[in-house]
Scaffold this active site. Sequence first.
Site, mmCIF file in Angstrom:
data_model
loop_
_atom_site.group_PDB
_atom_site.id
_atom_site.type_symbol
_atom_site.label_atom_id
_atom_site.label_comp_id
_atom_site.label_asym_id
_atom_site.label_seq_id
_atom_site.Cartn_x
_atom_site.Cartn_y
_atom_site.Cartn_z
ATOM 1 N N ARG A 197 0.710 -0.847 0.107
ATOM 2 C CA ARG A 197 0.151 -0.123 -0.083
ATOM 3 C C ARG A 197 0.849 1.412 -0.229
ATOM 4 N NH1 ARG A 197 -4.598 -2.764 2.744
ATOM 5 N NH2 ARG A 197 -6.395 -1.219 1.809
ATOM 6 N N ARG B 168 -9.615 7.151 4.956
ATOM 7 C CA ARG B 168 -9.116 5.428 4.275
ATOM 8 C C ARG B 168 -9.648 6.592 2.579
ATOM 9 N NH1 ARG B 168 -12.956 0.962 5.658
ATOM 10 N NH2 ARG B 168 -11.563 -0.392 4.354
ATOM 11 N N ARG C 236 -21.286 -1.965 3.392
ATOM 12 C CA ARG C 236 -20.963 -3.583 3.736
ATOM 13 C C ARG C 236 -21.316 -4.073 4.949
ATOM 14 N NH1 ARG C 236 -14.838 -4.310 1.607
ATOM 15 N NH2 ARG C 236 -14.031 -2.423 3.761
ATOM 16 N N ARG D 122 -17.722 -3.007 9.581
ATOM 17 C CA ARG D 122 -16.564 -3.093 10.553
ATOM 18 C C ARG D 122 -16.089 -1.583 10.629
ATOM 19 N NH1 ARG D 122 -12.349 -4.859 5.873
ATOM 20 N NH2 ARG D 122 -11.457 -3.013 6.361
HETATM 21 P P1 AMP Z 1 -8.481 -3.475 4.190
HETATM 22 O O1 AMP Z 1 -9.299 -4.881 4.832
HETATM 23 O O2 AMP Z 1 -6.972 -3.984 3.137
HETATM 24 O O3 AMP Z 1 -8.877 -2.138 3.636
HETATM 25 O O4 AMP Z 1 -7.762 -2.627 5.524
HETATM 26 C C1 AMP Z 1 -8.327 -2.351 6.478
HETATM 27 C C2 AMP Z 1 -6.998 -1.273 7.464
HETATM 28 O O5 AMP Z 1 -6.202 -2.541 7.696
HETATM 29 C C3 AMP Z 1 -6.387 -0.194 6.525
HETATM 30 O O6 AMP Z 1 -7.159 1.003 6.873
HETATM 31 C C4 AMP Z 1 -4.630 -0.031 7.239
HETATM 32 O O7 AMP Z 1 -5.159 0.081 8.481
HETATM 33 C C5 AMP Z 1 -5.177 -1.999 7.898
HETATM 34 N N1 AMP Z 1 -4.352 -2.267 6.724
HETATM 35 C C6 AMP Z 1 -4.120 -3.383 5.984
HETATM 36 N N2 AMP Z 1 -2.887 -3.387 5.109
HETATM 37 C C7 AMP Z 1 -2.236 -2.209 5.310
HETATM 38 C C8 AMP Z 1 -1.016 -2.738 4.802
HETATM 39 N N3 AMP Z 1 -0.686 -2.881 3.273
HETATM 40 N N4 AMP Z 1 -0.172 -1.361 4.816
HETATM 41 C C9 AMP Z 1 -0.605 -0.364 6.202
HETATM 42 N N5 AMP Z 1 -2.165 -0.992 6.469
HETATM 43 C C10 AMP Z 1 -2.727 -1.397 6.726
#
Ligand code: AMP
Length: 220
Positions: free
Chosen positions: A90, A171, A129, A160
């Site tokens: 990311r 986000r 969601r 969530r």
């Molecule tokens: P996601 O489920 O992929 O939308 O991730 C939810 C949250 O987890 C994000 O908003 C970040 O707080 C954290 N997160 C997930 N993957 C990453 C990553 N590769 N780098 C940094 N934070 C992450």
Amino acid sequence: MGVRLIIMGPPGVGKGTQGEFLAERFGVPRLSTGDMIRAALQAGTPLGERVRVYYEAGELVPDEVVLGLIAEAFDGSEASGGFVLDGFPRTVPQADGLGELLADRSIELDAVLSLEAPEEELVDRISGRRVCGACGLVTHVRAVGANAPCPECGAALAQRSDDRAETVRNRLAVYRAQTEPLLAYYARSETGLTAVDGTGTLEAVRDRLFETLHMAEVAG
Ligand code: AMP
């Protein structure tokens, strides 16, 4: 032969759902740093406690934390036959770190996929969601109705904690500022970047992804 894929895109675009379709299709695990972090939060591990404030605010957790999680997954036997990376990398330092992890293990990526959808659709998808705490089903209030139980197992559906409206906007801003530059990063790389339209039904997007990989001769 297993495939090694990255599925990228803004929050709410369907990375998790489509990543799961791809993982099933190719018989490889989907490695989601978001899922790993949620598991650590739920279990209340020291790592979970360390990243809670970032997660709840919709901020990215520190690069070294997610790089550690991915290195662990690569070193387990689970990912040895291939993987679909979902929600990682990311940031540019994460992509550099991934490059090193792969080079050390003589692994090459087959494709980097970028799912795309307009911002209004993302906000609608994320704010509606709902996730089942028991079976993990991910659905939308429009599909099941407000306050309905899980259509698969009957347990309660929940939002969530980072899907609340005020966090969603952050986000998306974080995605634009920190993750979007990776599209150019991978477009310049040897693997290249393959953009795929993420609008329409789940099945339409899935078929588009399969077709794209087929054309790229990643899939047989
Ligand atoms: P996601 O489920 O992929 O939308 O991730 C939810 C949250 O987890 C994000 O908003 C970040 O707080 C954290 N997160 C997930 N993957 C990453 C990553 N590769 N780098 C940094 N934070 C992450």
